[in-house]
Each structure stands twice: as structure tokens, then as C-alpha cells.
Design a protein around this motif. Sequence first.
Motif, PDB file in Angstrom:
ATOM      1  N   ARG A   5       1.682   9.107  -5.558  1.00 20.22           N
ATOM      2  CA  ARG A   5       2.141  10.471  -5.288  1.00 20.22           C
ATOM      3  C   ARG A   5       3.172  10.923  -6.335  1.00 20.22           C
ATOM      4  NH1 ARG A   5       3.043  10.305   1.311  1.00 20.22           N
ATOM      5  NH2 ARG A   5       0.790  10.409   1.896  1.00 20.22           N
ATOM      6  N   GLN A   6       4.057   9.990  -6.698  1.00 17.85           N
ATOM      7  CA  GLN A   6       5.051  10.339  -7.706  1.00 17.85           C
ATOM      8  C   GLN A   6       4.396  10.658  -9.060  1.00 17.85           C
ATOM      9  OE1 GLN A   6       7.667   6.935  -7.647  1.00 17.85           O
ATOM     10  NE2 GLN A   6       8.912   7.734  -5.937  1.00 17.85           N
ATOM     11  N   LYS A   7       3.371   9.835  -9.388  1.00 16.57           N
ATOM     12  CA  LYS A   7       2.670  10.105 -10.646  1.00 16.57           C
ATOM     13  C   LYS A   7       1.954  11.459 -10.617  1.00 16.57           C
ATOM     14  CE  LYS A   7       1.923   5.267 -11.956  1.00 16.57           C
ATOM     15  NZ  LYS A   7       0.908   4.211 -12.213  1.00 16.57           N
ATOM     16  N   VAL A   8       1.276  11.715  -9.461  1.00 17.67           N
ATOM     17  CA  VAL A   8       0.563  12.990  -9.318  1.00 17.67           C
ATOM     18  C   VAL A   8       1.552  14.154  -9.403  1.00 17.67           C
ATOM     19  CG1 VAL A   8      -0.760  14.407  -7.727  1.00 17.67           C
ATOM     20  CG2 VAL A   8      -1.350  12.006  -8.027  1.00 17.67           C
ATOM     21  N   GLU A   9       2.708  13.984  -8.724  1.00 16.29           N
ATOM     22  CA  GLU A   9       3.717  15.047  -8.728  1.00 16.29           C
ATOM     23  C   GLU A   9       4.274  15.236 -10.127  1.00 16.29           C
ATOM     24  OE1 GLU A   9       6.113  18.056  -7.182  1.00 16.29           O
ATOM     25  OE2 GLU A   9       4.334  17.019  -6.413  1.00 16.29           O
ATOM     26  N   ALA A  10       4.484  14.061 -10.799  1.00 18.00           N
ATOM     27  CA  ALA A  10       4.999  14.156 -12.169  1.00 18.00           C
ATOM     28  C   ALA A  10       3.999  14.858 -13.070  1.00 18.00           C
ATOM     29  CB  ALA A  10       5.321  12.750 -12.700  1.00 18.00           C
ATOM     30  N   GLN A  11       2.711  14.494 -12.889  1.00 12.94           N
ATOM     31  CA  GLN A  11       1.684  15.166 -13.686  1.00 12.94           C
ATOM     32  C   GLN A  11       1.604  16.652 -13.353  1.00 12.94           C
ATOM     33  OE1 GLN A  11      -1.898  12.973 -12.990  1.00 12.94           O
ATOM     34  NE2 GLN A  11      -1.335  11.257 -14.368  1.00 12.94           N
ATOM     35  N   ARG A  12       1.757  16.949 -12.030  1.00 10.04           N
ATOM     36  CA  ARG A  12       1.699  18.367 -11.640  1.00 10.04           C
ATOM     37  C   ARG A  12       2.854  19.138 -12.269  1.00 10.04           C
ATOM     38  NH1 ARG A  12       4.035  21.627  -8.228  1.00 10.04           N
ATOM     39  NH2 ARG A  12       5.375  19.974  -7.403  1.00 10.04           N
ATOM     40  N   LEU A  13       4.042  18.527 -12.169  1.00 10.13           N
ATOM     41  CA  LEU A  13       5.209  19.183 -12.756  1.00 10.13           C
ATOM     42  C   LEU A  13       5.061  19.330 -14.269  1.00 10.13           C
ATOM     43  CD1 LEU A  13       8.079  17.428 -10.731  1.00 10.13           C
ATOM     44  CD2 LEU A  13       7.222  19.772 -10.459  1.00 10.13           C
ATOM     45  N   ALA A  14       4.516  18.244 -14.894  1.00  7.85           N
ATOM     46  CA  ALA A  14       4.301  18.316 -16.348  1.00  7.85           C
ATOM     47  C   ALA A  14       3.312  19.419 -16.690  1.00  7.85           C
ATOM     48  CB  ALA A  14       3.815  16.966 -16.869  1.00  7.85           C
ATOM     49  N   SER A  15       2.238  19.511 -15.871  1.00  8.61           N
ATOM     50  CA  SER A  15       1.243  20.572 -16.102  1.00  8.61           C
ATOM     51  C   SER A  15       1.854  21.949 -15.912  1.00  8.61           C
ATOM     52  CB  SER A  15       0.048  20.379 -15.158  1.00  8.61           C
ATOM     53  OG  SER A  15      -0.598  19.153 -15.404  1.00  8.61           O
ATOM     54  N   GLU A  16       2.692  22.064 -14.863  1.00  2.00           N
ATOM     55  CA  GLU A  16       3.332  23.355 -14.621  1.00  2.00           C
ATOM     56  C   GLU A  16       4.270  23.708 -15.769  1.00  2.00           C
ATOM     57  OE1 GLU A  16       5.242  23.136 -10.875  1.00  2.00           O
ATOM     58  OE2 GLU A  16       3.366  23.368  -9.698  1.00  2.00           O
ATOM     59  N   ARG A  17       5.013  22.654 -16.270  1.00  2.00           N
ATOM     60  CA  ARG A  17       5.908  22.927 -17.398  1.00  2.00           C
ATOM     61  C   ARG A  17       5.114  23.325 -18.636  1.00  2.00           C
ATOM     62  NH1 ARG A  17       8.716  18.436 -15.284  1.00  2.00           N
ATOM     63  NH2 ARG A  17       7.664  17.058 -16.759  1.00  2.00           N
ATOM     64  N   GLN A  18       3.996  22.616 -18.846  1.00  3.09           N
ATOM     65  CA  GLN A  18       3.154  22.960 -19.997  1.00  3.09           C
ATOM     66  C   GLN A  18       2.591  24.371 -19.855  1.00  3.09           C
ATOM     67  OE1 GLN A  18       0.214  19.875 -20.225  1.00  3.09           O
ATOM     68  NE2 GLN A  18       1.628  18.352 -21.126  1.00  3.09           N
ATOM     69  N   ALA A  19       2.139  24.691 -18.619  1.00  2.00           N
ATOM     70  CA  ALA A  19       1.609  26.033 -18.384  1.00  2.00           C
ATOM     71  C   ALA A  19       2.687  27.089 -18.586  1.00  2.00           C
ATOM     72  CB  ALA A  19       1.020  26.121 -16.973  1.00  2.00           C
ATOM     73  N   GLU A  20       3.906  26.780 -18.079  1.00  2.06           N
ATOM     74  CA  GLU A  20       5.016  27.729 -18.239  1.00  2.06           C
ATOM     75  C   GLU A  20       5.373  27.877 -19.709  1.00  2.06           C
ATOM     76  OE1 GLU A  20       7.939  30.458 -17.228  1.00  2.06           O
ATOM     77  OE2 GLU A  20       6.226  29.658 -16.117  1.00  2.06           O
ATOM     78  N   ASP A  21       5.415  26.696 -20.387  1.00  2.86           N
ATOM     79  CA  ASP A  21       5.703  26.754 -21.824  1.00  2.86           C
ATOM     80  C   ASP A  21       4.642  27.565 -22.569  1.00  2.86           C
ATOM     81  OD1 ASP A  21       7.926  25.243 -21.373  1.00  2.86           O
ATOM     82  OD2 ASP A  21       7.000  23.326 -21.992  1.00  2.86           O
ATOM     83  N   ALA A  22       3.367  27.334 -22.197  1.00  2.00           N
ATOM     84  CA  ALA A  22       2.276  28.072 -22.831  1.00  2.00           C
ATOM     85  C   ALA A  22       2.387  29.564 -22.534  1.00  2.00           C
ATOM     86  CB  ALA A  22       0.927  27.525 -22.366  1.00  2.00           C
ATOM     87  N   ARG A  23       2.755  29.877 -21.250  1.00  2.00           N
ATOM     88  CA  ARG A  23       2.893  31.285 -20.870  1.00  2.00           C
ATOM     89  C   ARG A  23       4.008  31.950 -21.664  1.00  2.00           C
ATOM     90  NH1 ARG A  23       6.038  34.205 -17.895  1.00  2.00           N
ATOM     91  NH2 ARG A  23       7.276  32.402 -17.237  1.00  2.00           N
ATOM     92  N   ALA A  55       0.841  -1.208   0.000  1.00  2.00           N
ATOM     93  CA  ALA A  55       0.000   0.000   0.000  1.00  2.00           C
ATOM     94  C   ALA A  55       0.868   1.247   0.000  1.00  2.00           C
ATOM     95  CB  ALA A  55      -0.927  -0.010   1.206  1.00  2.00           C
ATOM     96  N   ARG A  56       1.931   1.171   0.846  1.00  2.00           N
ATOM     97  CA  ARG A  56       2.800   2.351   0.895  1.00  2.00           C
ATOM     98  C   ARG A  56       3.472   2.588  -0.464  1.00  2.00           C
ATOM     99  NH1 ARG A  56       3.865   0.430   6.178  1.00  2.00           N
ATOM    100  NH2 ARG A  56       5.659  -0.791   5.402  1.00  2.00           N
ATOM    101  N   ARG A  57       3.926   1.455  -1.055  1.00  2.00           N
ATOM    102  CA  ARG A  57       4.565   1.643  -2.371  1.00  2.00           C
ATOM    103  C   ARG A  57       3.571   2.173  -3.397  1.00  2.00           C
ATOM    104  NH1 ARG A  57       7.291  -3.171  -0.934  1.00  2.00           N
ATOM    105  NH2 ARG A  57       5.744  -4.423  -2.023  1.00  2.00           N
ATOM    106  N   ALA A  58       2.326   1.712  -3.335  1.00  2.00           N
ATOM    107  CA  ALA A  58       1.293   2.189  -4.270  1.00  2.00           C
ATOM    108  C   ALA A  58       1.030   3.666  -4.058  1.00  2.00           C
ATOM    109  CB  ALA A  58       0.020   1.365  -4.072  1.00  2.00           C
ATOM    110  N   ILE A  59       0.960   4.030  -2.739  1.00  2.00           N
ATOM    111  CA  ILE A  59       0.719   5.458  -2.427  1.00  2.00           C
ATOM    112  C   ILE A  59       1.881   6.307  -2.924  1.00  2.00           C
ATOM    113  CG2 ILE A  59       0.524   7.101  -0.538  1.00  2.00           C
ATOM    114  CD1 ILE A  59      -1.036   4.920   0.998  1.00  2.00           C
ATOM    115  N   ILE A  60       3.100   5.763  -2.670  1.00  2.00           N
ATOM    116  CA  ILE A  60       4.293   6.520  -3.122  1.00  2.00           C
ATOM    117  C   ILE A  60       4.289   6.645  -4.641  1.00  2.00           C
ATOM    118  CG2 ILE A  60       6.801   6.433  -3.289  1.00  2.00           C
ATOM    119  CD1 ILE A  60       6.805   5.118  -0.478  1.00  2.00           C
ATOM    120  N   ASP A  61       3.949   5.504  -5.314  1.00  2.00           N
ATOM    121  CA  ASP A  61       3.898   5.573  -6.791  1.00  2.00           C
ATOM    122  C   ASP A  61       2.835   6.576  -7.258  1.00  2.00           C
ATOM    123  OD1 ASP A  61       5.888   3.742  -6.952  1.00  2.00           O
ATOM    124  OD2 ASP A  61       4.540   2.012  -7.278  1.00  2.00           O
TER     125      ASP A  61
END
Length: 266
Positions: free
Chosen positions: A46-64, A38-44
Motif C-alpha cells: 500500500r505504501q508503494k502504491v501510495e508513493a507511486q500515486r503521489l509520484a504520479s500526481e506530482r509528475q502530473a502536476e509538474d507536467a500541468r 502478510a500484513r507488513r507486505a500489504i502495508i508495504d
Amino acid sequence: MGAHRIRAWRAIAAGALAAAWLGAAPLASAALFEDDEARRAIIDLRQKVEAQRLASERQAEDARRANEDANGQLRRSLLELQTQIESLRGEIARLNGQNEQLLRDISEMQRRQKDLAQGVEERLRKIEPSQVQVDGREFIADPAEAREFEAALATFRKGDFPAAQTAFAQFIQRYPQSGFRPTALFWLGNSQYANRDYRGAIGNFRALLAAAPAHPRAPEAVLSIANCQIELKDTAGARRTLDELVKAYPQSEAAVAARERLARLR
């Protein structure tokens, strides 16, 4: 007996406890295993969410950044367009100024050409002979000749008869073959009559009749001769002259005046 039971109970309890422990051990191991997954799933996750957040931020920054670049390019394009518009306006203003100056130059050139043409025409009028009309007769005369005749006539009309007599005498002497000559003789005779030079007037009136008996002024010249004769007290001569006038020019106004004077002279 009592001690033996106690020991037995203790043995039973220990066995039960061992059995319980042995039975619970697999369960605890399984629980620990599930917690790790469960912990590994949560960590995975969280990592996916963080990666998506970072990707979204990069996309937003790129768009900006892309938007800023696009806006910057648009501003630069608008600035260049405005600069071009201002340049075109300046060029149009310059061309309009040149056009206005060109129109002024053309107008000035046309005015000068007109003045030049008028000047040439005026000089030609002053130099070249032209057709004139005097007393119903048309002929060719030099401009200077016409000006001198008109000047002499203007002097007579002002009532300066001595000056007019001199002007007409000089004119006839200067232009003996002029088409103005018969009329000049007539006005010279009238000037002399006004100056009481009756004999001189008679001579010039007769010169007119000899040169141009069909001249429109001829009947008046004959009547003027009779007037001069009357002033000279030559009544008989005046009657003969008036009779000649009536016979030669019966339809003229001078003939009407001649008949009236003949009636008074008889």
C-alpha cells in the motif's frame, strides 16, 4: 470402579487435550507469524502504491504546471509578436504616408520647375531676338518688334484701316531697319488705299520696290500703284505701270491681272 473409570477417562481426556494443545501451539504460532508478514507486505504494498500515486500526481502536476508555463510563454510570445506586427504595420503605414507625401512633393517640385522653365523661356522669347518668317523671307527680329507688326496686321484684317495706317506708320518709324519693313510698307500702302490716300499709298509702294525689288510682295505693289493711278484718273500712268509690271514680273499672278486691265484700258 465406576468412579475410578471416570477419573481415568478424565485423565485421558485431559492428556489428550494437553497433547492437542501442545501440538496446536506451534501451528498457531506459525499462523500468527504468517499473518504479521502478510500484513507488513500489504502495508508495504500500500505504501508503494501510495508513493507511486503521489509520484504520479506530482509528475502530473509538474507536467500541468510546465504546460501552463509553456502555454503562458507561448501566449506572451504571440502577444509580443502581435504587438511587433502592429508596430510594423504602423511603421509601414507611416512610411507609405511619407512616400506618398514625398511623391507629391516631387510632383509639385517638377511642376514648379516646369513652370519656371516655361517662364524663363517665355521671358527669353520676349527679350531675345529670334528668327521669324514673313512673306517667305526669314530674318532676325526682336519679340517686341514682331508683336507690334502682328498687332498692326491684325488691325488691318479687322477692317479698321485708319488705325492700321497709324500702326504701320509708327512701326516703320520705330523700326526703320526691321526685316518687317518691306511688308509693313506694303500693308501701309494698302491701308492708305482703303482710306483713299492714293498718293500716300503710291509713295509707300514705291518705297517697298526701291528697298526690296525682289520681295514677294513687289508684283502686288506695282499692281497697287496702277490701281491708285486709276483712282487718280491717271490712265496713261496706269498703263505705263502695268506694262512695267508685265515686263518685270511676267510669271506673277499680278502680271496676269495687269494684262487684263491693260486690255480694258486700251
